[in-house]
Design an enzyme around this catalytic site. Structure first.
Site, PDB file in Angstrom:
ATOM      1  N   ASN A  78      16.689  80.168  67.547  1.00 33.66           N
ATOM      2  CA  ASN A  78      15.377  80.122  66.638  1.00 33.66           C
ATOM      3  C   ASN A  78      14.554  78.682  67.233  1.00 33.66           C
ATOM      4  OD1 ASN A  78      17.668  81.333  65.193  1.00 33.66           O
ATOM      5  ND2 ASN A  78      16.363  81.225  63.467  1.00 33.66           N
ATOM      6  N   ARG A 129      18.970  87.192  52.062  1.00 29.22           N
ATOM      7  CA  ARG A 129      17.803  87.919  52.595  1.00 29.22           C
ATOM      8  C   ARG A 129      18.640  89.194  53.385  1.00 29.22           C
ATOM      9  NH1 ARG A 129      13.336  85.287  56.325  1.00 29.22           N
ATOM     10  NH2 ARG A 129      15.370  85.349  57.836  1.00 29.22           N
ATOM     11  N   PHE A 172      18.164  81.378  51.072  1.00 26.91           N
ATOM     12  CA  PHE A 172      18.746  82.766  50.971  1.00 26.91           C
ATOM     13  C   PHE A 172      20.140  82.648  51.188  1.00 26.91           C
ATOM     14  CE2 PHE A 172      14.226  83.956  52.908  1.00 26.91           C
ATOM     15  CZ  PHE A 172      13.729  84.083  51.579  1.00 26.91           C
ATOM     16  N   SER A 216      15.557  88.157  72.288  1.00 28.44           N
ATOM     17  CA  SER A 216      15.533  87.318  71.241  1.00 28.44           C
ATOM     18  C   SER A 216      17.330  87.222  70.661  1.00 28.44           C
ATOM     19  CB  SER A 216      15.161  88.208  69.935  1.00 28.44           C
ATOM     20  OG  SER A 216      15.664  87.737  68.800  1.00 28.44           O
ATOM     21  N   ALA A 217      17.916  86.454  70.230  1.00 29.16           N
ATOM     22  CA  ALA A 217      19.250  86.304  69.774  1.00 29.16           C
ATOM     23  C   ALA A 217      19.471  87.562  68.907  1.00 29.16           C
ATOM     24  CB  ALA A 217      19.638  85.152  69.141  1.00 29.16           C
ATOM     25  N   PHE A 248       4.915  87.621  76.275  1.00 36.84           N
ATOM     26  CA  PHE A 248       4.969  87.266  74.942  1.00 36.84           C
ATOM     27  C   PHE A 248       4.257  88.116  73.952  1.00 36.84           C
ATOM     28  CE2 PHE A 248       5.080  82.873  77.013  1.00 36.84           C
ATOM     29  CZ  PHE A 248       6.710  82.736  76.699  1.00 36.84           C
ATOM     30  N   ASP A 280      -4.447  87.544  75.581  1.00 36.77           N
ATOM     31  CA  ASP A 280      -4.142  87.509  74.018  1.00 36.77           C
ATOM     32  C   ASP A 280      -5.262  88.510  73.452  1.00 36.77           C
ATOM     33  OD1 ASP A 280      -1.953  85.272  72.384  1.00 36.77           O
ATOM     34  OD2 ASP A 280      -3.354  86.708  71.231  1.00 36.77           O
ATOM     35  N   ASN A 281      -4.698  89.129  72.463  1.00 37.23           N
ATOM     36  CA  ASN A 281      -5.612  89.924  71.603  1.00 37.23           C
ATOM     37  C   ASN A 281      -6.044  89.229  70.402  1.00 37.23           C
ATOM     38  OD1 ASN A 281      -3.641  90.529  70.061  1.00 37.23           O
ATOM     39  ND2 ASN A 281      -3.753  92.734  70.302  1.00 37.23           N
ATOM     40  N   LEU A 282      -5.461  87.986  70.307  1.00 42.90           N
ATOM     41  CA  LEU A 282      -5.529  87.332  68.946  1.00 42.90           C
ATOM     42  C   LEU A 282      -5.287  88.037  67.627  1.00 42.90           C
ATOM     43  CD1 LEU A 282      -8.836  85.269  69.941  1.00 42.90           C
ATOM     44  CD2 LEU A 282      -6.604  84.809  70.351  1.00 42.90           C
ATOM     45  N   TYR A 311      11.814  95.876  65.047  1.00 47.65           N
ATOM     46  CA  TYR A 311      11.548  94.930  65.831  1.00 47.65           C
ATOM     47  C   TYR A 311      12.826  94.380  66.832  1.00 47.65           C
ATOM     48  CZ  TYR A 311      11.537  89.654  67.242  1.00 47.65           C
ATOM     49  OH  TYR A 311      11.756  88.721  67.782  1.00 47.65           O
ATOM     50  N   LYS A 367      13.215  94.830  71.333  1.00 45.95           N
ATOM     51  CA  LYS A 367      13.653  93.735  72.117  1.00 45.95           C
ATOM     52  C   LYS A 367      14.733  94.193  73.083  1.00 45.95           C
ATOM     53  CE  LYS A 367      10.815  90.122  70.920  1.00 45.95           C
ATOM     54  NZ  LYS A 367       9.708  89.880  71.916  1.00 45.95           N
TER      55      LYS A 367
HETATM   56  C1  WQD Z   1      16.733  80.906  59.591  1.00 43.49           C
HETATM   57  C2  WQD Z   1      17.783  80.928  58.450  1.00 43.49           C
HETATM   58  C3  WQD Z   1      17.478  82.609  56.505  1.00 43.49           C
HETATM   59  C4  WQD Z   1      13.412  81.422  55.413  1.00 43.49           C
HETATM   60  C5  WQD Z   1      14.419  85.734  62.987  1.00 43.49           C
HETATM   61  C6  WQD Z   1      14.339  86.905  63.955  1.00 43.49           C
HETATM   62  C7  WQD Z   1      14.460  86.291  65.432  1.00 43.49           C
HETATM   63  C8  WQD Z   1      13.363  85.389  65.703  1.00 43.49           C
HETATM   64  C9  WQD Z   1      13.168  84.288  64.721  1.00 43.49           C
HETATM   65  C10 WQD Z   1      10.890  86.034  65.912  1.00 43.49           C
HETATM   66  C11 WQD Z   1      18.094  82.344  57.859  1.00 43.49           C
HETATM   67  C12 WQD Z   1      17.008  81.087  56.072  1.00 43.49           C
HETATM   68  C13 WQD Z   1      14.267  81.489  56.131  1.00 43.49           C
HETATM   69  C14 WQD Z   1      13.218  81.041  54.004  1.00 43.49           C
HETATM   70  C15 WQD Z   1      15.650  80.776  54.173  1.00 43.49           C
HETATM   71  N1  WQD Z   1      11.955  86.230  65.669  1.00 43.49           N
HETATM   72  N2  WQD Z   1      15.779  81.059  55.411  1.00 43.49           N
HETATM   73  N3  WQD Z   1      14.632  80.600  53.459  1.00 43.49           N
HETATM   74  O1  WQD Z   1      16.118  85.273  60.638  1.00 43.49           O
HETATM   75  O2  WQD Z   1      17.471  83.686  62.130  1.00 43.49           O
HETATM   76  O3  WQD Z   1      15.477  84.959  62.969  1.00 43.49           O
HETATM   77  O4  WQD Z   1      13.164  84.762  63.364  1.00 43.49           O
HETATM   78  O5  WQD Z   1       9.895  85.974  65.996  1.00 43.49           O
HETATM   79  O6  WQD Z   1      14.404  87.401  66.285  1.00 43.49           O
HETATM   80  O7  WQD Z   1      15.303  87.712  63.581  1.00 43.49           O
HETATM   81  O8  WQD Z   1      15.023  82.949  61.306  1.00 43.49           O
HETATM   82  O9  WQD Z   1      13.720  81.085  60.642  1.00 43.49           O
HETATM   83  O10 WQD Z   1      13.696  83.533  59.242  1.00 43.49           O
HETATM   84  O11 WQD Z   1      15.677  82.295  59.183  1.00 43.49           O
HETATM   85  O12 WQD Z   1      16.823  80.337  53.706  1.00 43.49           O
HETATM   86  O13 WQD Z   1      12.318  80.831  53.538  1.00 43.49           O
HETATM   87  O14 WQD Z   1      16.882  80.375  57.351  1.00 43.49           O
HETATM   88  O15 WQD Z   1      18.009  83.371  55.628  1.00 43.49           O
HETATM   89  O16 WQD Z   1      19.452  81.891  57.495  1.00 43.49           O
HETATM   90  P1  WQD Z   1      16.123  84.273  61.829  1.00 43.49           P
HETATM   91  P2  WQD Z   1      14.529  82.389  60.124  1.00 43.49           P
END
Ligand code: WQD
Length: 340
Positions: free
Chosen positions: A180, A296, A219, A125-126, A81, A32-34, A150, A154
């Site tokens: 998630n 968002r 959001f 990732s999904a 990772f 890991d490069n931290l 990003y 993937k």
């Molecule tokens: C989840 C839901 C937001 C923050 C992303 C990447 C994915 C993976 C995980 C990497 C959404 C809502 C969020 C907030 C909110 N990548 N939300 N207020 O967008 O599904 O996935 O993160 O590490 O590749 O795309 O995850 O947790 O950001 O959001 O209402 O302050 O929560 O709009 O509906 P997401 P998330």
């Protein structure tokens, strides 16, 4: 004992995966490069497992540095990772994202091929599904053009691994598409440590509950869902980490044709943002101030996994309840902030 190199092993998913691997009897080496982590979680891994974990602070884009690990250790496989992961930042700094995320993976594969190959798990990732036309998504659901650099890294890394496994019989590959990941280890010794203001929902919730943030912004509540907020498939980090053990086992024996397989790693159950916030409050008996704001940019309305392939082929299934997971997330945040 099989030795597995975990690149990005000091991070959230990497550290939990290190614990599951060690508990399953693997030897673990962390690189890991931290750049987006410190050694807190590595120390946590050692406390949980009672084992010293060899750690190399290196940049996986540097071939000489990676070679040193392979010279000093017998490596049977790698879980990759090490990557930048902030969607918004990737839009502002696409070249930095492409450079780091692609080059680190290509370099790892090159060094593995030089060293007789092995098993590779790529963390995808999904996000590769975008907003799918039908739900839940299976691994055969077509990928959508990426919404961000990003997401594109993937998709490209998935293709790189598929091509590399075809061309180099010494390599075996599995692609895991995470939904998630949330929560923390039940020991509260490792968990998510976002730098600055969290982008993801659960760390924002826990930091708001801990009063580090004034309020959570939800959001959008005008989606076509039962309560108007977006649906996601939130998967416990320990369940997700355990999927890597199953993926490695799949490559060391049972996969008949040696192809690079893809698996969705989720729970198969959609939860709305509002439901998650309410569950968090209920389980932990702590208020979370929030307000509804606009959507968002780049968010999809709903995505959740069909996990039947992983259930059947990997013999893996998510088993922890979201209530347990949210309790673990809060226990970790409280410990970090010294809250009783
Ligand atoms: C989840 C839901 C937001 C923050 C992303 C990447 C994915 C993976 C995980 C990497 C959404 C809502 C969020 C907030 C909110 N990548 N939300 N207020 O967008 O599904 O996935 O993160 O590490 O590749 O795309 O995850 O947790 O950001 O959001 O209402 O302050 O929560 O709009 O509906 P997401 P998330």
């Amino acid at each position: 004992m099989k030795n597995i190199l975990i690149t990005g092993g000091a991070g959230f998913i990497g550290s939990h995966t290190a614990v599951e691997l060690i508990e399953a009897g693997y030897g673990v080496i962390v690189a890991d490069n931290l750049s987006n982590a410190d050694t807190t979680c590595l120390e946590g891994v050692e406390k949980i497992t009672g084992q010293k974990v060899p750690f190399y602070q290196i940049d996986c884009c540097k071939k000489e540095d990676l070679r040193k690990i392979f010279t000093e250790n017998r490596i049977d496989g790698a879980i990759h990772f090490a990557a930048f992961k902030a969607v918004g930042e990737s839009v502002e700094k696409p070249l930095m994202y492409y450079h780091n995320n692609l080059l680190s993976f290509i370099t790892l594969l090159e060094v593995m091929v030089e060293n007789n190959g092995g098993a590779v798990v790529f963390s995808s990732s999904a996000t590769v599904y975008g907003q799918p036309d039908s739900l839940p998504v299976t691994e055969d659901t077509p990928r959508k053009p990426a919404e961000s650099p990003y997401g594109n890294t993937k998709q490209i890394c998935e293709d790189i691994l598929m091509d590399a496994v075809k061309a180099h019989p010494c390599l075996k590959g599995v692609i895991l598409r995470y939904f998630n990941p949330i929560g923390a280890h039940p020991s509260a010794l490792i968990g998510e440590l976002p730098r600055g203001v969290p982008n993801n929902l659960v760390p924002f919730i826990t930091q708001t509950a801990a009063r580090l943030r004034e309020e959570l912004r939800i959001f959008g509540n005008d989606y076509s869902t039962s309560d108007g907020t977006a649906l996601r498939d939130y998967i416990d980090i320990v369940d997700l980490a355990a999927a890597h053990v199953s993926a490695l086992e799949r490559m060391t024996g049972h996969n008949p044709d040696g192809s690079c397989e893809v698996f969705n790693i989720g729970t198969g159950k959609p939860i709305s943002v509002m439901e998650l916030v309410e569950k968090f409050t209920e389980v932990n008996r702590v208020p979370v101030r929030y307000k509804i704001t606009g959507r968002r940019e780049g968010d999809v309305e709903a995505v959740w996994a069909d996990t039947s392939r992983a259930n059947k082929v990997l013999r893996w299934k998510a088993s922890r309840s979201v209530e347990q997971t949210l309790a673990n997330a809060w226990a970790w945040e409280k410990k970090l902030r010294g809250i009783n």
